[in-house]
Design an enzyme around this catalytic site. Structure first.
Site, mmCIF file in Angstrom:
data_model
loop_
_atom_site.group_PDB
_atom_site.id
_atom_site.type_symbol
_atom_site.label_atom_id
_atom_site.label_comp_id
_atom_site.label_asym_id
_atom_site.label_seq_id
_atom_site.Cartn_x
_atom_site.Cartn_y
_atom_site.Cartn_z
ATOM 1 N N HIS A 26 1.987 2.379 0.078
ATOM 2 C CA HIS A 26 2.459 2.986 0.868
ATOM 3 C C HIS A 26 2.351 4.462 0.986
ATOM 4 O O HIS A 26 3.403 5.304 1.486
ATOM 5 C CB HIS A 26 3.951 2.615 1.012
ATOM 6 C CG HIS A 26 4.211 1.181 1.248
ATOM 7 N ND1 HIS A 26 3.867 0.339 2.391
ATOM 8 C CD2 HIS A 26 4.477 0.096 0.197
ATOM 9 C CE1 HIS A 26 4.083 -0.965 2.391
ATOM 10 N NE2 HIS A 26 4.472 -1.151 0.570
ATOM 11 N N ARG A 82 10.545 18.638 6.898
ATOM 12 C CA ARG A 82 9.887 19.664 6.035
ATOM 13 C C ARG A 82 8.337 19.739 6.440
ATOM 14 O O ARG A 82 7.918 19.020 7.194
ATOM 15 C CB ARG A 82 10.009 18.919 4.637
ATOM 16 C CG ARG A 82 9.455 17.793 4.385
ATOM 17 C CD ARG A 82 9.404 17.416 2.988
ATOM 18 N NE ARG A 82 8.958 15.733 2.795
ATOM 19 C CZ ARG A 82 8.027 15.236 3.036
ATOM 20 N NH1 ARG A 82 6.804 15.969 3.245
ATOM 21 N NH2 ARG A 82 7.880 13.819 2.695
#
Length: 468
Positions: free
Chosen positions: A240, A303
């Protein structure tokens, strides 16, 4: 603009931020652990402060030590990079309380998107559809909670995926094929969430078959402007976690007039989500797509992303510079007029063994030659952003990423060819790396045609090489 910025990170992202700061005449402060005393990011900075022993919790996550470093050096702003403290609202508040600027979204935004369930509610309220599933955490310790989980799963259809609310990087996730496996998966993911994130809450949603991971780079300022700077395809993953990213996406459902309309709708959906909570700075709105091109909201990474260079290379923008300017209160230029040109692909070069489940392989680097001797290139067509130098060590304490190698060309086929050549002419010895595997991915028909999903890389790693 700030006269001194403390970069609250390590490795290639710390060096990347410092490069822009130096171009703008901004002084830089590095922090480092005992394991990173000789790391390149330390020597790149104008000043460097030791913040603790090797474990991240005692150094790069040591808020008290970092606040002390800010005070000691007189830094006026803090750039958190990605990972570590970059999305911790309590850290952003502590920085602000110290009278210093946090280069990122305000704490209220970090609160909204740091919790998957709150992010889901934001998306729903903004008219952007998440993957069908539970809109609240599941109470796994009650009969009613288990019954609700089974009801939701029955409504959205099996298979479903159970997720830890505080999870990330694939941690605390489990696919469930039928009702018999629901209760066990809920408990397993809750236990993992408690251990990894101090958050035992879980939820579930429909498991999307043949999924593609598409994300949109957004940028917002304090003057009410918000822009989408294009999409990135991030579907080449293991565990993932991404290893190859590109922009624009080569997915078939983005082709032609209908595909462009879908792309523009995606951008609009992303902007609705981030403007709903007064976003400021750089961010990434992540979506998952099914094989038909139906896109569902996943989360917002509040971010700068690891893969931001591919967006920079197709737009010509310096996203770190834009972060600095927004944090300093400046108004963004009209980014809607930016033309996205050509194609960029990024490969994450990691110390890991793709033949053994991508297990990390830390160790020393005795020989290091980038792209046929090009050095750590920063050109319009090739970027090499590394965390290492000759005689560096990849330690077991941190992520095993060694560098990012990014190519740009007028066409996707040319960008693939250029990236393959750059990787094939790179030497990192005696470390075991994923370079050969990435070259193998780039050479496949699936990648070349743009017809792959998030399960492709792990399946390829299990294939005999002569069958790929």
């Amino acid at each position: 603009m700030f006269d001194k910025v403390l970069v609250c990170n390590r490795g290639e992202i710390a060096r990347r931020v410092m490069r822009t700061c130096k171009r703008l005449g901004i002084g830089t402060v590095a922090i480092y652990s005992e394991a990173d005393a000789d790391a390149p990011h330390v020597s790149d900075a104008d000043e460097a402060i030791l913040v603790g022993p090797p474990p991240a919790k005692d150094s790069y996550l040591n808020v008290d030590a970092i606040l002390a470093a800010i005070k000691k050096t007189g830094a006026k702003a803090v750039h958190p990079g990605y990972g570590f403290l970059s999305e911790r609202s309590e850290f952003a508040r502590a920085v602000a309380d110290a009278g210093v600027v946090f280069i990122g979204p305000p704490p209220s935004v970090l609160d909204a998107f740091g919790d998957k369930m709150r992010a889901r509610q934001v998306a729903l309220s903004a008219g952007t559809s998440p993957v069908p599933g539970a809109d609240e955490p599941i109470a796994i310790d009650t009969v009613e909670g288990i019954a609700l989980a089974k009801s939701v799963a029955g409504r959205v259809g099996y298979p479903v995926i159970v997720k830890a609310v505080g999870g990330g990087g694939g941690i605390g996730m489990q696919i469930v094929q039928d009702e018999a496996g629901i209760e066990r998966a809920l408990k397993s993911c809750s236990d993992r969430g408690r251990a990894s994130f101090a958050d035992p809450r879980v939820y579930l949603e429909r498991y999307v078959a043949e999924p593609r991971h598409i994300e949109v780079q957004v940028f917002c300022d304090t003057h009410g402007q918000a822009f989408a700077l294009g999409e990135r395809e991030c579907s080449v993953q293991r565990r993932h976690q991404k290893i190859i990213e590109e922009s624009p996406s080569a997915a078939p459902f983005f082709r032609g007039e209908e595909g462009e309309a879908r792309r523009q709708a995606l951008f609009a959906a992303a902007l609705r989500v981030v403007t709903k909570v007064g976003y400021v700075g750089a961010g990434t709105c992540e979506f998952i797509a099914d094989s038909s091109g139906q896109l569902y909201f996943l989360e917002v990474n509040a971010r700068l992303q690891v893969e931001h260079p591919v967006t920079e290379m197709v737009t010509g923008l310096d996203l770190v510079e834009l972060q600095l300017r927004v944090a300093a209160g400046e108004k963004l230029p009209d980014l809607s007029k930016i033309e996205r040109r050509g194609h960029a692909i990024e490969a994450r070069v990691c110390a890991e063994d793709a033949t053994k489940g991508f297990i990390p392989k830390p160790g020393p680097i005795d020989e290091l030659v980038w792209a046929g001797g090009a050095g750590e290139a920063q050109t319009n067509t090739l970027r090499i952003e590394s965390a290492v130098k000759p005689k560096s060590k990849i330690t077991p304490y941190y992520d095993p990423m060694i560098a990012k190698v990014v190519s740009w060309a007028e066409t996707r086929a040319e960008a693939i060819k250029s990236l393959s050549h750059a990787l094939e002419t790179t030497t990192i010895a005696p470390l075991v790396t994923n370079i050969d595997f990435i070259v193998r991915v780039l050479a496949t028909e699936e990648f070349g045609s743009g017809r792959y999903d998030t399960k492709f890389a792990e399946a390829l790693a299990k294939r005999p090489e002569d069958a790929s």
